[in-house]
Scaffold this motif. Structure first.
Motif, PDB file in Angstrom:
ATOM      1  N   UNK A  31       0.926  -1.210  -0.080  1.00  0.00           N
ATOM      2  CA  UNK A  31       0.120   0.005  -0.098  1.00  0.00           C
ATOM      3  C   UNK A  31       1.070   1.152  -0.013  1.00  0.00           C
ATOM      4  N   UNK A  32       2.097   1.156   0.462  1.00  0.00           N
ATOM      5  CA  UNK A  32       3.027   2.236   0.206  1.00  0.00           C
ATOM      6  C   UNK A  32       3.886   2.433  -0.981  1.00  0.00           C
ATOM      7  N   UNK A  33       4.768   1.079  -0.842  1.00  0.00           N
ATOM      8  CA  UNK A  33       5.577   0.895  -1.780  1.00  0.00           C
ATOM      9  C   UNK A  33       5.141   0.361  -3.271  1.00  0.00           C
ATOM     10  N   UNK A  34       3.969  -0.299  -3.368  1.00  0.00           N
ATOM     11  CA  UNK A  34       3.551  -0.743  -4.793  1.00  0.00           C
ATOM     12  C   UNK A  34       4.180  -2.205  -5.151  1.00  0.00           C
ATOM     13  N   UNK A  88      -0.959   4.652  -0.590  1.00  0.00           N
ATOM     14  CA  UNK A  88      -0.758   5.397  -1.894  1.00  0.00           C
ATOM     15  C   UNK A  88      -1.334   4.489  -2.770  1.00  0.00           C
ATOM     16  N   UNK A  89      -1.823   3.195  -2.731  1.00  0.00           N
ATOM     17  CA  UNK A  89      -2.412   2.286  -3.442  1.00  0.00           C
ATOM     18  C   UNK A  89      -4.012   2.819  -3.781  1.00  0.00           C
ATOM     19  N   UNK A  90      -4.228   2.956  -5.188  1.00  0.00           N
ATOM     20  CA  UNK A  90      -5.517   3.280  -5.497  1.00  0.00           C
ATOM     21  C   UNK A  90      -6.525   2.296  -5.198  1.00  0.00           C
ATOM     22  N   UNK A  91      -6.215   1.030  -5.220  1.00  0.00           N
ATOM     23  CA  UNK A  91      -7.100   0.026  -4.884  1.00  0.00           C
ATOM     24  C   UNK A  91      -7.448  -0.682  -3.574  1.00  0.00           C
ATOM     25  N   UNK A  92      -6.414  -0.599  -2.889  1.00  0.00           N
ATOM     26  CA  UNK A  92      -6.563  -1.287  -1.520  1.00  0.00           C
ATOM     27  C   UNK A  92      -6.116  -0.580  -0.206  1.00  0.00           C
ATOM     28  N   UNK A  93      -6.779  -0.687   0.733  1.00  0.00           N
ATOM     29  CA  UNK A  93      -6.147   0.249   1.927  1.00  0.00           C
ATOM     30  C   UNK A  93      -7.131  -0.267   2.901  1.00  0.00           C
TER      31      UNK A  93
END
Length: 759
Positions: A522-525, A705-710
């Motif tokens: 979610x931060x590094x991709x 930063x991930x647009x799909x998962x948090x």
């Protein structure tokens, strides 16, 4: 850290009779087959040429043969022999044992240490001061049936990241302490401002409860485990059975890690010795009110003292009295907490085996090693499986095999207080990971039962193939077939059962938070997986002194047979990603999943619009007023603003582009498998997930930063998919929802163009 979340299903009946019958039937059919049909057909594995697939199968069979359940049980007993929370002597000893284990297996191992904030309690006082006096025990007793339950050095029962505080006030029962519960309190005319609330564990991550209490003006929060959710209502209590006894307490972090996980003083950077740190008062993830967990033994006199309205039906627990809300001023409590706020060392054990062909492509595998107390289940069950994998891989290397890609096995410290060790390492090595990390494969605690698998959806087919190849130790069928049987039988309706029966393939879950994958994905991709087993090991030991070797071997996984199964599953993911000719990323699965998310968002908006219109009509025509009990002065609903029509066309257009890009990538992948040079394409495949990172992150929590998962802002562990849009809709922030549609459409278009340009 994470609690067990696997479905319960008892599928053990009739195993031997059915298995024996089918075995005889297979032998009979085999005898009838022509000799030509008895020749084994080559087995394919995604990402491998036919020849290399055969070699991979032989390697995995050798790997399986090196896994030893008795050895794994011995590892579990050794590591759980004493308390080992972060910063403790036991924690350092466990890190040293793991380090030496890797060294002895032939790995290049080191310990990377970060200096992180971690509070431990100095003062804990909770007392009922009116209408009677009761001083809470705040202690779990040692049991003769549990050899480690009375040891020195155990952390007392507390919630890390509570504020210091000395508060007194009226007590209010707030059910599970979620936003919807406060809506109900508002209808009853009950305000928690200036009061102390008591909430049940469950329905969300524990840190959400004091967060929401503070937002509503409460000055303190108490969290208890009700026996209806976690105690005698579920079954026999420990030590007779696995469920929480009246003195058991769930320790745990209440860090507001939906803002960011890791060390509160170093957001976004590794907590090295000389790192620039925030002042503690400015750290947004540390709570502003005192919070304390208690047992249901200590909760009973507090709840019995409450007056006010009788709690709604679905608020009532299993304690033997009528549950009231409070609000009449009868029950008053005093809560005093003081903590020792120190920087403490977090020891991450990092072990590597350098790749023979692609040393700068990393297969990263991790499980944490710290616990709240002895932590046999959480986390040492998963840690023992990871170490067993490492021993087997080390033996394979000594026998002459060498992975094509570099293996990086990690044992994280400080996961329990808030993903400290993994977050600091991932932040510290961000640039290197985004360049080199092919995948991060996580595990945590497990118990016997069913496969649980979540992660990056381009990896869905790879996990499906692995699940077909690993056998369930209780039934002999594949772990896929057993998982599917549980999903079919647990489906709520006949139509749902039929759909589950006819479903092809495996569906990966989406990742929220609660374990060490968070920073990587979610931060590094970095493409990530979280693997485990569970569903048949329910109990109440979670984060208590009873999370012990004795408890685990009686109730979780006797003989560590599912530990071996976890090692086989995660080990295959490691070995296949390490040696694949072409990395098995299939972005068509991702596109299908995202298309489903978009459909959910459209349906959610329509549902909110319809519900708002109907509710407003009921308010306007005075239906609630006419139906209300005149003897209860409950607040009536008011009209809400109408829901506008959101423009989802940017997402839908981006979705069409993503489908084309995913199809192009799949065609290119299939056409390239038997070509000699894959290095450039492989690098492009594993770095594709980074295209889904948004430049500014989520609103009000830019670390994610991930647009799909948090993780959800009000769910904690629970995932929110396409969270920027979804949470804006749920919070009725329509402008933000439309803005986030544009943000997510941009990230999907970016990935679509990236895939379309692969060559």
């Amino acid at each position: 850290m994470r609690p067990h979340s696997f479905p319960f299903f008892n599928g053990s009946w009739g195993i031997f009779t059915v298995k024996s019958y089918h075995m005889k039937k297979r032998l009979l059919l085999t005898a009838m087959l022509p000799v030509s049909m008895l020749v084994a057909q080559p087995k394919s594995i995604s990402g491998f040429t036919e020849k290399n697939a055969a070699d991979e199968i032989q390697l995995e069979q050798k790997f399986d043969g090196m896994l030893n359940a008795a050895h794994m049980s011995a590892t579990l007993k050794e590591l759980s022999a004493y308390p080992h929370h972060i910063g403790s002597p036991g924690g350092e000893k466990v890190a040293d044992i793991i380090y030496n284990r890797y060294k002895n297996a032939g790995w290049d191992a080191k310990i990377e240490t970060y200096q992180v904030l971690f509070p431990t309690p100095k003062t804990r006082v909770l007392e009922l001061t009116s209408p009677t006096i009761y001083k809470a025990l705040l202690k779990e007793p040692a049991l003769k049936e549990d050899a480690t339950s009375g040891q020195e050095g155990q952390l007392p029962t507390y919630n890390a990241w509570s504020a210091d505080g000395d508060v007194s006030g009226d007590l209010i029962f707030v059910n599970y302490g979620l936003p919807a519960d406060y809506d109900e309190l508002e209808k009853m005319g009950i305000d928690v401002k200036g009061k102390i609330v008591i909430a049940k564990y469950g329905r969300s991550w524990r840190g959400i409860k004091p967060k929401v209490a503070y937002e509503h003006g409460a000055i303190g929060c108490i969290i208890y485990s009700d026996p209806k959710d976690d105690g005698y209502f579920q079954g026999d209590v420990y030590p007779q059975g696995p469920f929480k006894n009246e003195y058991g307490v769930q320790r745990g972090s209440v860090m507001d890690m939906v803002i960011y996980p890791g060390d509160p003083l170093t957001p976004g950077i590794g907590a090295t010795e000389n790192a620039k740190r925030l002042d503690r008062a400015d750290a947004p993830t540390i709570l502003k009110i005192p919070v304390l967990p208690i047992s249901y033994h200590d909760a009973q006199p507090l709840l019995q003292a409450l007056d006010g309205p009788v709690a709604p039906d679905d608020w009532r627990g299993a304690l033997p009295f009528t549950y009231h809300i409070g609000g009449g001023g009868k029950a008053k409590v005093h809560l005093k907490l003081e903590f020792d706020w120190k920087l403490r060392p977090a020891h991450d054990v990092i072990a590597m085996i350098r790749g023979s062909e692609f040393p700068d492509e990393w297969i990263v595998r991790g499980n944490h090693h710290d616990a709240w107390v002895n932590g046999a289940d959480d986390p040492l069950s998963g840690q023992s499986a990871e170490l067993e994998e490492a021993d087997a891989i080390g033996a394979l290397v000594k026998a002459g095999w060498r992975p094509k890609r570099t293996l990086v096995y990690c044992a994280w410290d400080g996961e329990e207080p808030g993903l400290l060790g993994s977050t600091e390492w991932a932040e510290d090595h961000l640039a290197e990971l985004q360049k080199k990390a092919v995948i991060y494969i996580n595990s945590d605690d497990y118990s016997r039962g069913f496969l649980g698998a979540s992660g990056s959806h381009a990896l869905e087919n790879m996990v499906y193939e692995i699940s077909k190849d690993v056998k369930d130790p209780q039934t002999g069928v594949s772990i896929y077939d057993r998982k599917k049987a549980a999903e079919i039988t647990r489906a709520a309706t006949p139509a749902a059962k039929k759909a589950a029966l006819n479903k092809k393939g495996l569906t990966l879950g989406a990742l929220g938070s609660g374990s060490d994958y968070s920073s990587f994905l979610q931060h590094d991709g970095i493409p990530s997986l979280d693997l485990g087993f569970g569903g048949e090991g329910a109990g109440g030991e979670y984060h208590s002194i009873y999370d012990s070797y004795d408890d685990f071997m009686r109730f979780k996984d006797p003989g560590s047979v599912y530990g071996v199964t976890l090692a086989k599953t995660a080990g295959r993911a490691v070995l296949r990603m390490a040696d694949a000719d072409l990395l098995p990323f299939d972005f068509r699965s991702l596109a299908k999943t995202v298309n489903g998310y978009i459909g959910e968002l459209v349906a959610l908006t329509d549902q909110v619009r319809e519900t708002t219109a109907v509710e407003n009509d009921l308010v306007r025509t005075h239906q609630y007023q006419l139906a209300a009990d005149p003897t209860k002065n409950w607040k009536l609903p008011v009209q809400k603003s109408e829901v506008p029509f959101l423009d989802f066309s940017p997402l839908q257009n981006a979705m069409a582009a993503l489908e084309k890009g995913a199809d192009h990538a799949a065609d290119l992948w299939a056409g390239s498998l038997n070509k000699p040079d894959h290095e450039r394409l492989n690098r492009a495949l594993y770095q594709a997930e980074q295209q889904l990172l948004t430049p500014n992150g989520l609103p009000r929590r830019g670390w994610y930063r991930h647009s799909l998962y948090a993780p959800g802002f009000y769910t904690g562990y629970g995932v929110k998919t396409m969270p920027g849009i979804r949470e804006a809709i749920e919070q009725r922030n329509w402008k933000e929802a439309q803005d986030q549609i544009a943000v997510d459409a941009e990230s999907l278009n970016r990935l679509a163009a990236y895939l379309q340009n692969l060559n």
